[in-house]
Design a protein around this motif. Structure first.
Motif, PDB file in Angstrom:
ATOM      1  N   GLN A 116      49.860  -3.801  11.891  1.00  0.00           N
ATOM      2  CA  GLN A 116      50.062  -4.603  13.101  1.00  0.00           C
ATOM      3  C   GLN A 116      49.033  -5.727  13.194  1.00  0.00           C
ATOM      4  N   ALA A 117      47.796  -5.427  12.787  1.00  0.00           N
ATOM      5  CA  ALA A 117      46.755  -6.456  12.809  1.00  0.00           C
ATOM      6  C   ALA A 117      47.123  -7.607  11.869  1.00  0.00           C
ATOM      7  N   LEU A 118      47.653  -7.280  10.695  1.00  0.00           N
ATOM      8  CA  LEU A 118      48.088  -8.316   9.758  1.00  0.00           C
ATOM      9  C   LEU A 118      49.297  -9.078  10.310  1.00  0.00           C
ATOM     10  N   ALA A 119      50.185  -8.360  10.982  1.00  0.00           N
ATOM     11  CA  ALA A 119      51.353  -9.011  11.576  1.00  0.00           C
ATOM     12  C   ALA A 119      50.929  -9.996  12.665  1.00  0.00           C
ATOM     13  N   ASP A 120      49.896  -9.647  13.413  1.00  0.00           N
ATOM     14  CA  ASP A 120      49.390 -10.551  14.453  1.00  0.00           C
ATOM     15  C   ASP A 120      48.853 -11.847  13.835  1.00  0.00           C
ATOM     16  N   ILE A 121      48.172 -11.716  12.696  1.00  0.00           N
ATOM     17  CA  ILE A 121      47.655 -12.906  12.003  1.00  0.00           C
ATOM     18  C   ILE A 121      48.815 -13.768  11.521  1.00  0.00           C
ATOM     19  N   ILE A 122      49.844 -13.129  10.988  1.00  0.00           N
ATOM     20  CA  ILE A 122      51.007 -13.869  10.516  1.00  0.00           C
ATOM     21  C   ILE A 122      51.694 -14.601  11.665  1.00  0.00           C
ATOM     22  N   GLU A 123      51.739 -13.989  12.830  1.00  0.00           N
ATOM     23  CA  GLU A 123      52.345 -14.661  13.982  1.00  0.00           C
ATOM     24  C   GLU A 123      51.541 -15.902  14.363  1.00  0.00           C
ATOM     25  N   GLN A 124      50.223 -15.802  14.279  1.00  0.00           N
ATOM     26  CA  GLN A 124      49.383 -16.980  14.534  1.00  0.00           C
ATOM     27  C   GLN A 124      49.611 -18.047  13.463  1.00  0.00           C
ATOM     28  N   GLN A 125      49.836 -17.604  12.233  1.00  0.00           N
ATOM     29  CA  GLN A 125      50.143 -18.556  11.159  1.00  0.00           C
ATOM     30  C   GLN A 125      51.458 -19.281  11.452  1.00  0.00           C
ATOM     31  N   ARG A 126      52.437 -18.541  11.959  1.00  0.00           N
ATOM     32  CA  ARG A 126      53.729 -19.153  12.290  1.00  0.00           C
ATOM     33  C   ARG A 126      53.525 -20.292  13.302  1.00  0.00           C
ATOM     34  N   GLU A 127      52.685 -20.029  14.293  1.00  0.00           N
ATOM     35  CA  GLU A 127      52.422 -21.043  15.319  1.00  0.00           C
ATOM     36  C   GLU A 127      51.681 -22.243  14.724  1.00  0.00           C
ATOM     37  N   LYS A 189      56.370 -11.743   3.062  1.00  0.00           N
ATOM     38  CA  LYS A 189      56.861 -10.825   2.036  1.00  0.00           C
ATOM     39  C   LYS A 189      55.779  -9.836   1.606  1.00  0.00           C
ATOM     40  N   LEU A 190      54.540 -10.319   1.516  1.00  0.00           N
ATOM     41  CA  LEU A 190      53.431  -9.441   1.151  1.00  0.00           C
ATOM     42  C   LEU A 190      53.254  -8.329   2.179  1.00  0.00           C
ATOM     43  N   LEU A 191      53.281  -8.698   3.449  1.00  0.00           N
ATOM     44  CA  LEU A 191      53.112  -7.689   4.491  1.00  0.00           C
ATOM     45  C   LEU A 191      54.233  -6.660   4.437  1.00  0.00           C
ATOM     46  N   GLU A 192      55.449  -7.102   4.202  1.00  0.00           N
ATOM     47  CA  GLU A 192      56.567  -6.159   4.133  1.00  0.00           C
ATOM     48  C   GLU A 192      56.385  -5.191   2.961  1.00  0.00           C
ATOM     49  N   ALA A 193      55.928  -5.684   1.816  1.00  0.00           N
ATOM     50  CA  ALA A 193      55.693  -4.802   0.667  1.00  0.00           C
ATOM     51  C   ALA A 193      54.581  -3.809   0.964  1.00  0.00           C
ATOM     52  N   ILE A 194      53.538  -4.261   1.658  1.00  0.00           N
ATOM     53  CA  ILE A 194      52.447  -3.354   2.037  1.00  0.00           C
ATOM     54  C   ILE A 194      52.967  -2.283   2.982  1.00  0.00           C
ATOM     55  N   ARG A 195      53.772  -2.694   3.943  1.00  0.00           N
ATOM     56  CA  ARG A 195      54.334  -1.732   4.906  1.00  0.00           C
ATOM     57  C   ARG A 195      55.215  -0.704   4.199  1.00  0.00           C
ATOM     58  N   GLN A 196      55.944  -1.144   3.190  1.00  0.00           N
ATOM     59  CA  GLN A 196      56.825  -0.246   2.449  1.00  0.00           C
ATOM     60  C   GLN A 196      56.064   0.576   1.411  1.00  0.00           C
ATOM     61  N   ARG A 197      54.755   0.305   1.300  1.00  0.00           N
ATOM     62  CA  ARG A 197      53.882   0.973   0.325  1.00  0.00           C
ATOM     63  C   ARG A 197      54.406   0.800  -1.104  1.00  0.00           C
ATOM     64  N   ASP A 198      54.965  -0.377  -1.360  1.00  0.00           N
ATOM     65  CA  ASP A 198      55.496  -0.708  -2.674  1.00  0.00           C
ATOM     66  C   ASP A 198      54.424  -1.488  -3.438  1.00  0.00           C
ATOM     67  N   ALA A 199      53.556  -0.753  -4.129  1.00  0.00           N
ATOM     68  CA  ALA A 199      52.399  -1.365  -4.780  1.00  0.00           C
ATOM     69  C   ALA A 199      52.798  -2.343  -5.878  1.00  0.00           C
ATOM     70  N   ASP A 200      53.834  -2.006  -6.630  1.00  0.00           N
ATOM     71  CA  ASP A 200      54.250  -2.904  -7.717  1.00  0.00           C
ATOM     72  C   ASP A 200      54.762  -4.231  -7.162  1.00  0.00           C
ATOM     73  N   ALA A 201      55.570  -4.159  -6.111  1.00  0.00           N
ATOM     74  CA  ALA A 201      56.104  -5.385  -5.506  1.00  0.00           C
ATOM     75  C   ALA A 201      54.977  -6.206  -4.878  1.00  0.00           C
TER      76      ALA A 201
END
Length: 235
Positions: A116-127, A189-201
């Protein structure tokens, strides 16, 4: 110092914080190219422009030189370092080696609160992207990568990266005029891969994200030739 380089006076700050404030302002102005590569600056002129004594300016100059932003030579003018393409590639190699591993660790260790903390940063990036604020986006870009390192338990990794990425930083800033949306999309995309715990992706995404600068460099250099070193061994 050329008349076109306008250094702003600092707001009043406590004495122990003066050197940090001078450093941060010069760092911002070098990164944003307000103080462009090759610009000559002096302790006396900077101290006068900022309304401080020479000692905190000297301290800030030293810190900036260690990061690769200033070129200090005895008995000669201090100048903002020109950008070394070789140093950009070196920094990109170091970042890729370190961050490919830290993002793999992040997939295994980060919690939902971290996500969630990373998602908050991404939302600020969007702005920042929507508002066309490249300096803000650059700072938030760094924060996103820094938080991945720190929340993975490897704060020291970011310190190593920070010490080696000065030349890469200015190229990244120049790229934001045409590539901020791509960088933002990569982070999502990076955050989504981290959330999915997909280390290779996540590892593959981090590698391709950091490799973008290689594809952008030719375009950037073509538009800003005077900012770049001739690679004679001196940057």
């Amino acid at each position: 110092m050329p008349d076109s380089l306008h250094l702003r006076a600092l707001e009043p700050v406590g004495r122990p914080l003066v050197a940090d404030a001078v450093f941060e302002q010069l760092h911002r102005q070098i990164l944003s190219l307000e103080l462009p590569p090759g610009a000559k600056i002096s302790e006396i002129d900077v101290a006068k422009a900022m309304g401080v004594s020479r000692q905190p300016v000297r301290d800030a100059f030293y810190r900036l030189s260690k990061l690769g932003f200033l070129h200090i030579r005895p008995q000669r003018a201090t100048s903002v370092s020109v950008i070394s393409e070789r140093a950009v590639f070196q920094a990109q190699f170091i970042r890729t080696a370190i961050e490919a591993e830290t993002v793999r660790v992040a997939c295994a260790q980060l919690t939902e609160a971290d996500h969630q903390a990373l998602a908050d940063i991404i939302e600020q990036q969007r702005e920042a992207v929507t508002g066309r604020r490249p300096l803000d986006f650059h700072a938030l870009d760094d924060l996103f990568h820094k938080e991945i390192c720190e929340r993975s338990g490897h704060a020291h990794a970011w310190e190593m990266i920070r010490e080696n990425k000065a030349h890469m930083d200015r190229v990244r800033f120049l790229s934001l005029a045409f590539a901020s949306q791509d960088a933002f999309d990569d982070h999502c995309k990076l955050l989504e891969a981290i959330r999915q715990r997909d280390a290779d992706a996540a590892t593959a995404l981090m590698r391709s994200h950091l490799a973008r600068i290689r594809h952008q460099l030719e375009r950037i250099r073509a538009g800003h030739m005077k900012y770049f070193a001739h690679e004679t061994g001196e940057s």
